[in-house]
Design an enzyme around this catalytic site. Structure first.
Site, PDB file in Angstrom:
ATOM      1  N   ARG A 305       0.866  -1.194   0.000  1.00 26.12           N
ATOM      2  CA  ARG A 305       0.000   0.000   0.000  1.00 26.12           C
ATOM      3  C   ARG A 305       0.897   1.238   0.000  1.00 26.12           C
ATOM      4  O   ARG A 305       1.189   1.808   1.056  1.00 26.12           O
ATOM      5  CB  ARG A 305      -0.896   0.013   1.235  1.00 26.12           C
ATOM      6  CG  ARG A 305      -1.987  -1.058   1.253  1.00 26.12           C
ATOM      7  CD  ARG A 305      -2.889  -0.866   2.466  1.00 26.12           C
ATOM      8  NE  ARG A 305      -4.116  -1.602   2.399  1.00 26.12           N
ATOM      9  CZ  ARG A 305      -4.337  -2.776   3.017  1.00 26.12           C
ATOM     10  NH1 ARG A 305      -3.397  -3.321   3.741  1.00 26.12           N
ATOM     11  NH2 ARG A 305      -5.509  -3.379   2.899  1.00 26.12           N
ATOM     12  N   ARG A 341       1.192  -1.543  -5.371  1.00 26.37           N
ATOM     13  CA  ARG A 341      -0.069  -0.913  -5.782  1.00 26.37           C
ATOM     14  C   ARG A 341       0.155   0.582  -5.923  1.00 26.37           C
ATOM     15  O   ARG A 341       0.744   1.207  -5.033  1.00 26.37           O
ATOM     16  CB  ARG A 341      -1.165  -1.171  -4.752  1.00 26.37           C
ATOM     17  CG  ARG A 341      -2.458  -0.453  -5.136  1.00 26.37           C
ATOM     18  CD  ARG A 341      -3.581  -0.772  -4.215  1.00 26.37           C
ATOM     19  NE  ARG A 341      -3.449  -0.095  -2.935  1.00 26.37           N
ATOM     20  CZ  ARG A 341      -4.312  -0.252  -1.941  1.00 26.37           C
ATOM     21  NH1 ARG A 341      -5.329  -1.075  -2.071  1.00 26.37           N
ATOM     22  NH2 ARG A 341      -4.151   0.400  -0.807  1.00 26.37           N
ATOM     23  N   GLU A 440     -12.215  -4.089  -6.937  1.00 26.35           N
ATOM     24  CA  GLU A 440     -12.793  -3.708  -5.644  1.00 26.35           C
ATOM     25  C   GLU A 440     -14.042  -2.851  -5.811  1.00 26.35           C
ATOM     26  O   GLU A 440     -14.556  -2.296  -4.854  1.00 26.35           O
ATOM     27  CB  GLU A 440     -11.748  -3.049  -4.748  1.00 26.35           C
ATOM     28  CG  GLU A 440     -10.901  -1.990  -5.405  1.00 26.35           C
ATOM     29  CD  GLU A 440      -9.802  -1.457  -4.498  1.00 26.35           C
ATOM     30  OE1 GLU A 440      -9.782  -1.767  -3.297  1.00 26.35           O
ATOM     31  OE2 GLU A 440      -8.965  -0.691  -4.994  1.00 26.35           O
ATOM     32  N   ASN A 463     -12.261  -5.640   0.832  1.00 29.48           N
ATOM     33  CA  ASN A 463     -12.697  -4.615   1.794  1.00 29.48           C
ATOM     34  C   ASN A 463     -13.584  -3.593   1.099  1.00 29.48           C
ATOM     35  O   ASN A 463     -14.670  -3.250   1.568  1.00 29.48           O
ATOM     36  CB  ASN A 463     -11.497  -3.876   2.398  1.00 29.48           C
ATOM     37  CG  ASN A 463     -10.509  -4.817   3.037  1.00 29.48           C
ATOM     38  OD1 ASN A 463     -10.882  -5.909   3.425  1.00 29.48           O
ATOM     39  ND2 ASN A 463      -9.264  -4.399   3.125  1.00 29.48           N
ATOM     40  N   ARG A 474     -17.309   0.930   5.025  1.00 30.85           N
ATOM     41  CA  ARG A 474     -16.478  -0.054   5.731  1.00 30.85           C
ATOM     42  C   ARG A 474     -15.918   0.460   7.041  1.00 30.85           C
ATOM     43  O   ARG A 474     -15.448  -0.325   7.871  1.00 30.85           O
ATOM     44  CB  ARG A 474     -15.336  -0.523   4.816  1.00 30.85           C
ATOM     45  CG  ARG A 474     -14.331   0.543   4.497  1.00 30.85           C
ATOM     46  CD  ARG A 474     -13.381   0.100   3.398  1.00 30.85           C
ATOM     47  NE  ARG A 474     -12.073  -0.274   3.901  1.00 30.85           N
ATOM     48  CZ  ARG A 474     -11.013  -0.474   3.129  1.00 30.85           C
ATOM     49  NH1 ARG A 474     -11.110  -0.363   1.818  1.00 30.85           N
ATOM     50  NH2 ARG A 474      -9.863  -0.812   3.644  1.00 30.85           N
ATOM     51  N   CYS A 511      -6.594  -9.859  -1.652  1.00 33.13           N
ATOM     52  CA  CYS A 511      -5.732  -9.122  -0.719  1.00 33.13           C
ATOM     53  C   CYS A 511      -6.539  -8.336   0.312  1.00 33.13           C
ATOM     54  O   CYS A 511      -5.973  -7.622   1.123  1.00 33.13           O
ATOM     55  CB  CYS A 511      -4.772  -8.203  -1.476  1.00 33.13           C
ATOM     56  SG  CYS A 511      -5.604  -6.928  -2.415  1.00 33.13           S
TER      57      CYS A 511
HETATM   58  C1  PEP Z   1      -9.383  -3.685  -0.324  1.00 30.82           C
HETATM   59  O1  PEP Z   1     -10.142  -2.757  -0.582  1.00 30.82           O
HETATM   60  O2  PEP Z   1      -9.766  -4.849  -0.034  1.00 30.82           O
HETATM   61  C2  PEP Z   1      -7.937  -3.471  -0.309  1.00 30.82           C
HETATM   62  C3  PEP Z   1      -7.098  -4.467  -0.137  1.00 30.82           C
HETATM   63  O3  PEP Z   1      -7.497  -2.183  -0.411  1.00 30.82           O
HETATM   64  P1  PEP Z   1      -7.507  -1.169   0.830  1.00 30.82           P
HETATM   65  O4  PEP Z   1      -7.884  -1.966   2.061  1.00 30.82           O
HETATM   66  O5  PEP Z   1      -6.157  -0.577   0.926  1.00 30.82           O
HETATM   67  O6  PEP Z   1      -8.574  -0.205   0.418  1.00 30.82           O
HETATM   68 MG    MG Z   2      -9.344  -0.909  -1.403  1.00 24.70          MG
END
Ligand code: PEP
Ligand code: MG
Length: 590
Positions: A305, A341, A440, A463, A474, A511
C-alpha cells in the site's frame, strides 16, 4: 456506570487486531471538527483577543519545535517547509483581520478564525500560481493547530506519548496510527471504526491489539483507569476485577503457546493435506514490515500500500526516494513477487502534501486511480519509480479502484509514456513488467472479461468490494452489522471473477481482509482463488488452516455456499468446517 467507578465494566466492540493487553488508559483527543459558535458580550472581547494571542504564541513555539525535530531527523530541506507556517502565524494582516471580524461579529474567536482562514485559503487556492496555491494548505494546517491550542488540545498527543498506556480515543486516522510507538502504546480502543478501516489495518500491521467501534468508550474511561483488552474477541474491561486479570493471565499463556506452535510452520509450504498449494503473500504498508514477511512464513508481497509512504509527512516523496523504497522491497523478497499498488489516496487516507477537495462523499469521489489520472505528474513520478525498481524482475504493479475499462487503458497509456521517457534518458527497466488491476468495485468485477486482455492478474480488494456492493461504509460502526463478506452477492462476484480470470489464463489473488480470516479461507480456496495476501502477523494462522484443509472439502464447501440463500447460511457452513479442522485458530483471531 460512569467514569471513575472502580467496578469492572465490560464493553463489546469490534476486535480488529488480536492480542491481550493490560495497562493504564490514556485519553487522546483527535477531533478537529467545526468549533462551537457562541455570542460574546462587549466585556468578553479583550478576553477572546487574549486567548487568540496566547494560542498564536503557543502555535509559533510548537512549529519551531517541530521544525527543529524535523531538521535533526530529515535535514534542513524538509524543515524549511515550516518557514511558511511560521509566516502565517506571524502575519499581522491576517491576525488583524481576525480581530476586526471578532469585534464586528461579536462571536468567540474559534469560528471567526476559521472563517477568515477559509477566506484567505480559498483566495490563494484560486490563484494560478502553484507556490501561492500551496500557501492555502499552510493556512489550513496552521489554523488547525491554532484551533487545537484554543481548545486546549494537542495535535501531537499520540506521537508524544512517553509512558506505556492503552490509547483511548474517539477515532484515530491512519496517520495517527502510523506514528504510534509500539513500546508505549500497548493497545488502542476507539468509539468509531470497523474491521476493514485503514486504521484497523495499520493496527494489525503493527501488531498492536485493538478494539474499535465501541461507540462510547471515551465516555466510560478516564485517563489513568486500568484497562484490559482482548483484541481477538473485541472485549474491553475497564477496572478489571482480580479474577478477570487472572483469567486473562491464563489466556495469554495459552495464546502464547498456540502462536509458538504456529511459528514452527514458518518454513513449511502452504499446502493442503491433499497437496494443493495456495501461496501466501503479505500486505505491507511500511518498509519496516519487510522483515516480518519472511519471519512469519509469507513469501513475497501481494499488496504494497504505497500511499503510506506519502502519509505523516509534509512533503511528497520524490521519484528517487520512491524508487529506493520499491527497490528495497523488491530486494528483500527476491525472487518472490512484490506487487506494488499505485497510490490509493483520498477518502480516509489524506496526505498533507496533496491538496484534495472537500467532498460530500469522499469514498465515491476523487480518490485512488481517479485522482492519479487527473494529476498525471504525481502519478507519472510514481510509475517511473516503479519502472526503475522493475529491473528487479520480481516487481509487479497494480492499480486500485478501477471502475471502468477506460481508466485501465488511460493508466496503461501513462505507463507507456513513462517507459518512453526512461528509454530517452537511458534508464533501464523491465519492459515486460506485469501489470494487474484490483477488483474492488462491483462494476469492475462484472466487466472482468473486458479488462482481462489488458492485465496479467486480478487482485480482489474485498474490503472495498463489500463496501461498494452492499452500500455499507467499511469504516462506520453503525452499519458494521450489515458488512457481510459471506453475502451471496460477494460469494457470486468472487466466483465470477475467478472463473473469468482462469478462462483468460490469468491468476487471481485476494488481498482484502477476507483472505486473513481463517473462517473464510476454505471458502476462497474452494472458489478457486490462486493466492492469499494477508498482513504478516496473520500468515501463520492462515498457513495453519491451509495445512489442515483438504482441497476437496474446500471445493465442496464452495459448491454448497453457492447454492445457499443467505449470508448466515454461508457463514454457518464456514464456521462448521473450521471448528472441525482447526478450532484453535478461533482463539487467536479477531
Ligand atoms: C481492499 O479494498 O480490499 C484493499 C485491499 O485495499 P484497501 O484496504 O487498501 O482499500
Ligand atoms: Mg481498497
Amino acid at each position: 456506570m460512569g467514569k471513575n467507578s472502580t467496578q469492572e465494566i465490560c464493553l463489546k466492540g469490534i476486535g480488529v487486531s488480536p492480542g491481550i493487553a493490560v495497562c493504564r488508559a490514556q485519553l487522546i483527543s483527535t477531533q478537529t471538527g467545526r468549533p462551537t459558535t457562541r455570542s460574546i458580550s462587549e466585556d468578553e472581547v479583550p478576553t477572546e483577543i487574549a486567548r487568540f494571542e496566547d494560542a498564536l504564541i503557543a502555535t509559533h513555539d510548537q512549529i519551531k519545535h517541530i521544525q527543529k525535530q524535523v531538521s535533526e531527523v530529515l535535514g534542513d530541506e524538509h524543515a524549511s517547509i515550516f518557514d511558511a507556517h511560521i509566516l502565517v502565524v506571524d502575519d499581522r494582516t491576517f491576525i488583524e483581520d481576525v480581530i476586526r471580524s471578532l469585534r464586528r461579529d461579536m462571536l468567540n474567536v474559534e469560528p471567526v478564525l476559521l472563517n477568515v482562514a477559509n477566506r484567505y485559503a480559498e483566495m490563494l487556492a484560486k490563484v494560478e500560481d502553484s507556490y501561492l496555491a500551496e500557501r492555502a494548505a499552510d493556512i489550513r494546517d496552521v489554523t488547525k493547530r491554532i484551533l487545537a491550542n484554543l481548545e486546549g488540545e494537542s495535535l501531537d498527543q499520540i506521537a508524544n506519548i512517553s509512558e506505556p498506556c492503552i490509547v483511548v480515543s474517539h477515532d484515530l486516522s491512519p496517520s495517527d496510527t502510523a506514528t504510534i510507538d509500539k513500546d508505549m502504546v500497548r493497545a488502542f480502543v476507539t468509539d468509531l471504526g470497523s474491521s476493514t478501516s485503514h486504521t484497523s489495518i495499520m493496527a494489525k500491521a503493527l501488531q498492536v491489539p485493538a478494539v474499535v467501534g465501541l461507540h462510547n468508550v471515551t465516555a466510560v474511561v478516564s485517563s489513568g483507569n486500568t484497562v484490559l483488552i482482548d483484541g481477538a474477541r473485541g472485549l474491553v474491561f475497564v477496572s478489571p476485577s482480580e479474577s478477570r486479570l487472572e483469567e486473562y493471565r491464563q489466556r495469554a499463556v495459552e495464546q502464547e503457546q498456540i502462536l509458538h506452535e504456529l511459528d514452527a510452520l514458518r518454513d513449511k509450504p502452504p499446502e493442503t493435506r491433499d497437496g494443493y498449494l495456495v501461496p501466501i503473500t503479505a500486505n505491507i504498508e511500511l518498509l519496516a514490515e519487510l522483515d516480518a514477511v519472511g519471519a512469519r512464513g509469507a513469501k513475497g508481497i501481494g499488496l504494497f500500500r504505497t500511499e503510506f509512504l506519502f502519509l505523516g509527512r509534509p512533503t511528497l516523496p520524490s521519484e528517487d526516494e520512491q524508487a529506493e523504497s520499491y527497490i528495497q522491497a523488491a530486494k528483500s523478497q527476491y525472487p518472490a513477487p512484490v506487487v506494488i499498488r499505485t497510490l490509493d489516496i483520498g477518502a480516509d487516507k489524506l496526505p498533507e502534501s496533496i491538496e484534495t477537495p472537500d467532498e460530500l462523499n469522499p469514498f465515491l469521489g476523487d480518490r485512488a486511480i481517479r485522482l492519479c489520472l487527473s494529476r498525471p505528474e504525481l502519478f507519472k513520478d510514481q510509475l517511473r519509480a516503479i519502472l526503475r525498481a522493475s529491473i528487479h524482475e520480481n516487481v509487479r504493479m497494480m492499480y486500485p479502484m478501477i471502475s471502468c475499462l477506460q481508466e485501465l487503458i488511460d493508466a496503461n497509456r501513462l505507463l507507456e509514456e513513462c517507459k518512453d521517457e526512461l528509454d530517452k534518458q537511458g534508464i533501464p527497466f523491465n519492459r515486460d513488467l506485469e501489470v494487474g488491476t484490483m477488483i474492488e468495485v462491483p462494476s469492475a468485477a462484472l466487466i472482468a472479461d473486458l479488462m482481462a486482455p489488458y492485465v496479467k492478474f486480478f487482485s480482489l480488494g474485498t474490503n472495498d468490494l463489500i463496501q461498494y456492493t452492499m452500500a455499507v461504509d467499511r469504516g462506520n460502526e453503525n452499519v458494521a452489522h450489515l458488512y457481510k463478506p459471506t453475502h451471496m452477492a460477494i460469494v457470486r462476484l468472487i466466483d465470477h471473477v475467478v472463473k473469468v480470470s482462469h478462462k483468460h489464463g490469468l491468476w487471481t489473488c485476494v488481498c482484502g481482509q477476507m483472505a486473513a480470516s481463517p473462517v473464510l479461507v476454505p471458502l476462497l480456496i474452494g472458489l478457486g482463488v490462486d493466492e492469499l495476501s494477508v498482513s504478516p502477523s496473520q500468515a501463520p494462522v492462515i498457513k495453519d488452516v491451509i495445512r489442515k484443509l483438504h482441497y476437496s472439502a474446500a471445493a465442496d464447501l464452495a459448491q454448497r455456499a453457492l447454492s445457499c440463500g443467505s449470508a448466515d447460511d454461508v457463514e454457518h457452513l464456514c464456521h462448521e468446517l473450521i471448528s472441525r479442522i482447526a478450532p484453535e485458530v478461533l482463539e487467536i483471531s479477531s
